[in-house]
Design a protein around this motif. Structure first.
Motif, short mmCIF file in Angstrom:
data_model
loop_
_atom_site.label_atom_id
_atom_site.label_comp_id
_atom_site.label_asym_id
_atom_site.label_seq_id
_atom_site.Cartn_x
_atom_site.Cartn_y
_atom_site.Cartn_z
N LEU A 107 0.84 -1.21 0.00
CA LEU A 107 0.00 0.00 0.00
C LEU A 107 0.88 1.26 0.00
CD1 LEU A 107 -2.79 -1.09 2.52
CD2 LEU A 107 -2.93 -0.98 0.03
N PRO A 108 0.28 2.44 -0.34
CA PRO A 108 1.06 3.69 -0.42
C PRO A 108 1.64 4.14 0.92
CG PRO A 108 -1.05 3.90 -1.57
CD PRO A 108 -1.09 2.60 -0.83
N LYS A 109 1.11 3.68 2.02
CA LYS A 109 1.57 4.02 3.39
C LYS A 109 1.53 5.52 3.67
CE LYS A 109 4.85 0.14 3.51
NZ LYS A 109 5.30 0.17 2.11
N THR A 110 0.53 6.19 3.16
CA THR A 110 0.40 7.62 3.43
C THR A 110 -0.60 7.90 4.54
OG1 THR A 110 -1.28 7.75 1.73
CG2 THR A 110 0.97 8.29 1.07
N ASN A 111 -1.35 6.89 4.92
CA ASN A 111 -2.40 7.04 5.93
C ASN A 111 -3.34 8.21 5.62
OD1 ASN A 111 -1.25 4.89 7.24
ND2 ASN A 111 -0.08 6.18 8.67
N CYS A 112 -3.72 8.32 4.35
CA CYS A 112 -4.52 9.47 3.91
C CYS A 112 -5.99 9.33 4.27
CB CYS A 112 -4.37 9.65 2.41
SG CYS A 112 -5.29 8.41 1.49
N LYS A 113 -6.41 8.15 4.70
CA LYS A 113 -7.78 7.90 5.19
C LYS A 113 -8.86 7.89 4.10
CE LYS A 113 -7.24 9.83 9.88
NZ LYS A 113 -5.88 10.38 9.83
N LYS A 114 -8.47 8.00 2.82
CA LYS A 114 -9.49 8.05 1.78
C LYS A 114 -10.28 6.74 1.68
CE LYS A 114 -6.55 10.48 -1.10
NZ LYS A 114 -5.95 10.72 -2.38
N CYS A 115 -9.68 5.68 2.15
CA CYS A 115 -10.35 4.38 2.12
C CYS A 115 -11.39 4.24 3.23
CB CYS A 115 -9.33 3.26 2.27
SG CYS A 115 -8.37 3.42 3.79
N GLY A 116 -11.40 5.22 4.14
CA GLY A 116 -12.34 5.12 5.24
C GLY A 116 -11.72 4.51 6.48
N ALA B 58 -11.18 0.37 -2.74
CA ALA B 58 -11.49 1.45 -1.81
C ALA B 58 -10.30 2.41 -1.62
CB ALA B 58 -11.93 0.88 -0.45
N CYS B 59 -9.10 1.96 -1.95
CA CYS B 59 -7.93 2.84 -1.88
C CYS B 59 -7.66 3.40 -3.28
CB CYS B 59 -6.70 2.08 -1.39
SG CYS B 59 -5.16 3.02 -1.57
N PRO B 60 -7.85 4.71 -3.46
CA PRO B 60 -7.71 5.29 -4.81
C PRO B 60 -6.25 5.41 -5.26
CG PRO B 60 -8.28 7.00 -3.21
CD PRO B 60 -8.27 5.71 -2.46
N ASP B 61 -5.32 5.31 -4.33
CA ASP B 61 -3.93 5.60 -4.68
C ASP B 61 -3.05 4.38 -4.93
OD1 ASP B 61 -4.63 8.22 -4.40
OD2 ASP B 61 -4.10 8.27 -2.26
N THR C 18 -5.70 4.19 9.07
CA THR C 18 -4.32 3.98 8.59
C THR C 18 -4.32 2.94 7.47
OG1 THR C 18 -4.00 2.17 10.13
CG2 THR C 18 -3.35 4.35 10.91
N CYS C 19 -3.21 2.93 6.72
CA CYS C 19 -3.06 1.91 5.69
C CYS C 19 -3.04 0.52 6.33
CB CYS C 19 -1.76 2.13 4.91
SG CYS C 19 -1.75 3.64 3.94
N LEU C 20 -2.45 0.43 7.53
CA LEU C 20 -2.35 -0.87 8.19
C LEU C 20 -3.73 -1.42 8.53
CD1 LEU C 20 -0.54 -3.10 9.31
CD2 LEU C 20 -0.47 -1.85 11.48
N ALA C 21 -4.58 -0.51 9.05
CA ALA C 21 -5.93 -0.94 9.41
C ALA C 21 -6.67 -1.45 8.16
CB ALA C 21 -6.70 0.21 10.05
N PHE C 22 -6.48 -0.74 7.06
CA PHE C 22 -7.11 -1.13 5.80
C PHE C 22 -6.57 -2.49 5.33
CE2 PHE C 22 -7.15 -0.74 1.04
CZ PHE C 22 -8.52 -0.81 0.87
N ALA C 23 -5.25 -2.65 5.47
CA ALA C 23 -4.62 -3.90 5.06
C ALA C 23 -5.17 -5.09 5.86
CB ALA C 23 -3.11 -3.81 5.23
S1 SF4 Z 1 -6.70 5.20 1.02
FE1 SF4 Z 1 -6.31 4.01 2.87
S2 SF4 Z 1 -4.90 2.46 2.24
FE2 SF4 Z 1 -4.92 3.94 0.58
S3 SF4 Z 1 -3.20 5.26 1.07
FE3 SF4 Z 1 -4.96 6.17 2.01
S4 SF4 Z 1 -5.02 5.32 4.08
FE4 SF4 Z 1 -3.62 4.06 2.92
#
Ligand code: SF4
Lengths: 313, 447
Positions: free
Chosen positions: B12-21, B41-44, B24-29
Motif C-alpha cells: 500500500l502507499p503508506k500515506t495514511n490518507c484515510k481516503k479508504c475510510g 477502496a484505496c484510490p492511490d 491507517t493503511c495498516l488498518a485497511f490492510a
Molecule cells: S486510502 Fe487508505 S490504504 Fe490507501 S493510502 Fe490512504 S489510508 Fe492508505
C-alpha cells in the motif's frame, strides 16, 4: 500446480459397537474419519438400518406406512417376523409405545413378555425402545433388559431424568445402551460422562443427539452430529466417540408432509412418494452427518437408503 | 496463496490518507486480509499492486451466476467445510435434464413444468432453477430447435447446454446467447474450441474430466484460453465419488488455496428410480454441489430437495424464526384451547408437532421473541407479562374466542400472576413444562 489429494488424519476414532448374536450380529462405528471418506481413513462398518415395530397396532402412523403393515401389525410377533422374513430386515427396533401412560399404560411385566415372544421368533438383532416417558421408561426398560438378558440387545433411551436405573439394568444384563439428549452437544457429552461414571463401559454406548425430520429442524440434528463427530475424531474427545443413532421414522411420520393428502396440498404431489422420499432424504442426510444406526419405518425408504449406502461405500 | 495483513500493507502507499475510510493503511490492510473490503477502496494504489492483490485476494471459490435476470442463481463463494462454522453461502441449484430427442411435446411440457415449479416454503420462494438440454440426437439442427423451444417455454429459467460437439454448441449458444447458458461438454480434447465459444458469448463453462487431477489441468487450460467462469465436473458418478471429489475439491480450494479447483461444482444424480434419485441428489446438496442435475421433477421430489437445501443452507448463527402469528391447528372453534409460545423455530416445531399429535383443535400464538426459546426469551426480557399482554390485546384474538383463557408454557409459570393483572378478564392457566406432555394436557382440557 499439480493436484495433491488433501487428506486429513485424525487421532480419534469412533468406537465399534456390536449387537445381536452369532452370524446375525451387526457391528457399527469403528471409523477414524468423517462419514464415507475412506480415501483418508478406515470406514470398516457401514451404517445399519433397523425396522421399527411397536407393541400395539400403529394407529397413529399415517396411511402410507400403516398400509404396509396392515396385515401383520395387530400382532407384534407377526410384525417382527414379517420384517425379518419378508422385508429381510438386518435388525428390528421394538418400540414399547403401549406402556406410555397416555396410550395403554401397559405394565412393565406385560411388556417383558412381549419382548420374550419377539426374541423367540426372530434371530436378527433387536433394539428395545421405551415410550419416551421418563418415569415409565425407568420401569419398562429395566423389565425389558431382564427379559432379553443374554441377547446382546440395544436398549434405550436413557435420558438425564432416568438414566440411573436403565444404566444399571443394561450393565446387569450385558446390553448396549442408547443415551439420548436434546439437540445439544454439551448435553450429549454430559450424559455420556454421567453414564460412564456409573461404571458403564463407553464401548457399549450409542449416542442419540435427537433426530429431527427434514424441514422440522433437520439442520440442528445435522450440525450437532457433525460437531460430535469432529469432537471425537479431531479433538480425540473420548466421551464423544460412541456411534450415533438416528431415530428417523418416528419424527418423519408425524409431520404434515407425510400426512396431508394431495387434494389438500396439490403443490406437494403424491402423498405416497412424498412420505417415502421424506423418510429417505432425512435418513440420507443423517448418515452424511455421522449416523451409524438408523431406525426407519417404510420398506421403500429403507431400500433406497440402503442403495445409497451401497453407493457411498 | 492469500496474503497476510502485513504482506498487503507492504504493497500500500503508506500515506495514511484515510481516503479508504480507515484511519491507517495498516488498518485497511488488515481488513483486506480478513476479506471485509475491496482493494478498490484505496484510490492511490498502483495497478501493479491491484493485480497482485486481485489474484491473491480472489475468493477461494470463484463466484458467478447461472442464468440471467431475477431468477439467476449465484454459485460459489463458499468459505467453510461445515455449516456450523459459518453459513453456506449460495444454495445448490436444482437442474432437470431433458434429451433433445424427447419430442416437442415432452420438451415443452418439461420446460413449462419448470417455469411453473415455484412454491413458497417458510417464506422463501423455491423453484427448479435450471434446465439442462442434453444432445443425444447428434443432430445440430434438432439440438438447436430443442434449446430454442426450452428457452421459449421457460423464459426466465437458467439453461445448461449439454453437448460435446463444438459446432453444435456454437449454433445453440448463439440462438440463446442473451440467456448466458452454461456450456457443458468441455473436455481436454475440445477445450480450445469450447472456450472460444464461451468467451465470444460471455458464457460460463463446465470443465469435465475424469478425476480431480485431470480436472485441475483442464481448468488451468481453459483459464489459459481466457475463460474464468468455470464449473467443475470431476466425472463423479456414484454417491461415493460425489462425497469424496466434492470434499477434496473444496478442501483443496479452501485450505490449500489451490486455485485450479476453486470453482463451483456440478453433479449428476440421475438414477432410474425417482426416490433413489432424490436420495442421491440430497447427497450432492449436503456435500457441496452448486448444481445438481436430476431427470424428473415430480412435485414430491422437488419439495423434499428444496426443503433439504433450505435446511443445509440456513444460517446456523441466526436462530431460525417462525413468523409471529396465531396458528390454527385441526380447525379450532371459538371454544378451543388457546396457547402461547415463542418464535424460536425449534420450539415452534416441537410444540406445534405435539399439538397436532393430540388432534385437539387448538390455537397456538407464536410471539416474536427474536427467535429465542421460551426460557431464554423470558430471561432476556422479551417474553414478559407486559409484552405478552400487549401482544394478546393487539392480536385481536379476543373476537375469535368465546373464552378468555390463555395457556402459558410451564417453564414460565412464574409469569402467571403478573399476566393475570395485566390482561384484564383473562384466566391464565399454566401448561406443561415439557412439550411431550401437551397431548395429555390438551385432551384433559377438552374432555
Ligand atoms: S486510502 Fe487508505 S490504504 Fe490507501 S493510502 Fe490512504 S489510508 Fe492508505
Amino acid at each position: 500446480m499439480s493436484f495433491v489429494v488433501p487428506k486429513e488424519t485424525f487421532s480419534g476414532k469412533v468406537l465399534a459397537v456390536d449387537f445381536g448374536k452369532d452370524d446375525k450380529k451387526i457391528t457399527i462405528g469403528g471409523e477414524n474419519t468423517l462419514p464415507f471418506l475412506s480415501f483418508e481413513g478406515e470406514c470398516p462398518n457401514k451404517p445399519a438400518i433397523a425396522y421399527e415395530i411397536q407393541d400395539c397396532p400403529p394407529d397413529d402412523w399415517p396411511e402410507t406406512v400403516l398400509n404396509v403393515y396392515k396385515d401383520v401389525s395387530s400382532d407384534t410377533v407377526t410384525w417382527a417376523k414379517y420384517c425379518q422374513d419378508e422385508l429381510k430386515a438386518d435388525a428390528i427396533a421394538l418400540r414399547l409405545i403401549s406402556t406410555h401412560p397416555d396410550r395403554d399404560d401397559r405394565s412393565a411385566e406385560d411388556t417383558a413378555q412381549t419382548v420374550k415372544d419377539v426374541l423367540a421368533a426372530i434371530n436378527v438383532p433387536l433394539i428395545i425402545l421405551g415410550s419416551n416417558h421418563i418415569e415409565k421408561d425407568a420401569n419398562v426398560l429395566v423389565a425389558a433388559a431382564e427379559a432379553s438378558s443374554g441377547n446382546n440387545c440395544i436398549i434405550g433411551k436413557a435420558q438425564e431424568g432416568n438414566y440411573k436405573t436403565i444404566v444399571a439394568a443394561a450393565l446387569a444384563h450385558n446390553h448396549k445402551l442408547i443415551a439420548m439428549s436434546e439437540l445439544d452437544i454439551n448435553l450429549a457429552k454430559q450424559l455420556n460422562i454421567l453414564i460412564t461414571q456409573m461404571g458403564f463401559d463407553k464401548t457399549k454406548l450409542i449416542t442419540d443427539p435427537m433426530c429431527a425430520a427434514l424441514g422440522y429442524g433437520l439442520e440442528y440434528t445435522y450440525s450437532v452430529m457433525e460437531r460430535i463427530r469432529l469432537a471425537g475424531l479431531a479433538q480425540n474427545d473420548q466421551t464423544m466417540q460412541p456411534p450415533i443413532l438416528g431415530d428417523v421414522g418416528m419424527y418423519v411420520w408425524k409431520i404434515k408432509e407425510t400426512i396431508a393428502p394431495e387434494a389438500d396440498v396439490p403443490d406437494w404431489g403424491s402423498i405416497e412418494e412424498r412420505g417415502i422420499a421424506w423418510e429417505t432424504v432425512t435418513a440420507t442426510s443423517m448418515i452424511l452427518a455421522g449416523t451409524n444406526l438408523l431406525i426407519m419405518r417404510h420398506p421403500k425408504a429403507v431400500e433406497n437408503v440402503k442403495k445409497t449406502i451401497d453407493e457411498l461405500i | 496463496m492469500a496474503l497476510t495483513g502485513i504482506q498487503i500493507f507492504k504493497l500500500l502507499p503508506k500515506t495514511n490518507c484515510k481516503k479508504c475510510g480507515f484511519p491507517t493503511c495498516l488498518a485497511f490492510a488488515m481488513k483486506l486480509a480478513a476479506g471485509g473490503v475491496e482493494i478498490s477502496a484505496c484510490p492511490d494504489v498502483s495497478d501493479e499492486t491491484k493485480a497482485t492483490l486481485g489474484e491473491a485476494s480472489a475468493p477461494p471459490i470463484r463466484s458467478f451466476a447461472l442464468g440471467t435476470g431475477d431468477k439467476a442463481v449465484k454459485m460459489g463463494a463458499e468459505n467453510v467445510m461445515f455449516r456450523h462454522d459459518k453459513k453456506f453461502v449460495n444454495p445448490c441449484a436444482i437442474a432437470v435434464n431433458i434429451k433433445d430427442d424427447a419430442g416437442d411435446d415432452a420438451i415443452s411440457a418439461m420446460a413449462e413444468a419448470v417455469a411453473n415449479s415455484e412454491i413458497d416454503r417458510v417464506g422463501q420462494k423455491l423453484r427448479v432453477d435450471a434446465i439442462s438440454i442434453e444432445c443425444v440426437s447428434g443432430d445440430s439442427a434438432k439440438y438447436e430447435a430443442a434449446v430454442k423451444l426450452v428457452a421459449e417455454k421457460a423464459p426466465e429459467t437458467a439453461l445448461i447446454l449439454n453437448c460435446k460437439d463444438a459446432g453444435t454448441i456454437e449454433a445453440a449458444v448463439k440462438a440463446v446467447a442473451d440467456r448466458k447458458p452454461l456450456i457443458n461438454g468441455t473436455t481436454d480434447g475440445n477445450a480450445e474450441a469450447m472456450a472460444d465459444i464461451a468467451k465470444a458469448n460471455g458464457c460460463p463453462i463446465v470443465a469435465s474430466a475424469n478425476g480431480l487431477d485431470a480436472l485441475s489441468a483442464l481448468t488451468e487450460k481453459i483459464k489459459g484460453f481466457g475463460v474464468e467462469d468455470i464449473v467443475l465436473d470431476s466425472g463423479a458418478r456414484t454417491a461415493k465419488d460425489i462425497v469424496e471429489h466434492n470434499t477434496q475439491a473444496r478442501r483443496a480450494a479452501l485450505k490449500k488455496s489451490f486455485k485450479p479447483l476453486g470453482y463451483p461444482v456440478i453433479n449428476s444424480a440421475i438414477r432410474d428410480d425417482a426416490i433413489l434419485e432424490a436420495s442421491i441428489a440430497s447427497v450432492a446438496i449436503a456435500k457441496y454441489a452448486s448444481i445438481v442435475v436430476i431427470s424428473s421433477i415430480e412435485k414430491w421430489k422437488t419439495l423434499a430437495l428444496f426443503t433439504q437445501r433450505q435446511n443445509i443452507y440456513t444460517d446456523p448463527q441466526v436462530p431460525m424464526q417462525v413468523e409471529q402469528n396465531i396458528y390454527e391447528m385441526a380447525e379450532p372453534t371459538a371454544d378451543s384451547p388457546f396457547m402461547i409460545t415463542t418464535n424460536f423455530s425449534l420450539t415452534y416445531f416441537i410444540v406445534s408437532g405435539e399439538v397436532e399429535n393430540s388432534k385437539v383443535p387448538s390455537r397456538l400464538a407464536v410471539m416474536d421473541c427474536e427467535g429465542l426459546s421460551v426460557l431464554t426469551a423470558w430471561a432476556a426480557g422479551k417474553f414478559t407479562a407486559t409484552k405478552i399482554a400487549q401482544y394478546i390485546k393487539e392480536s385481536g384474538i379476543e373476537d375469535k374466542l368465546s373464552h378468555k383463557e390463555l395457556i402459558l408454557p410451564g417453564q414460565v409459570a412464574i409469569l402467571s400472576g403478573a399476566l393475570e393483572d395485566k390482561l384484564e378478564g383473562w384466566t391464565i392457566t399454566v401448561g406443561p413444562r415439557e412439550a411431550n406432555a401437551i397431548p395429555t394436557f390438551l385432551k384433559s382440557k377438552v374432555s
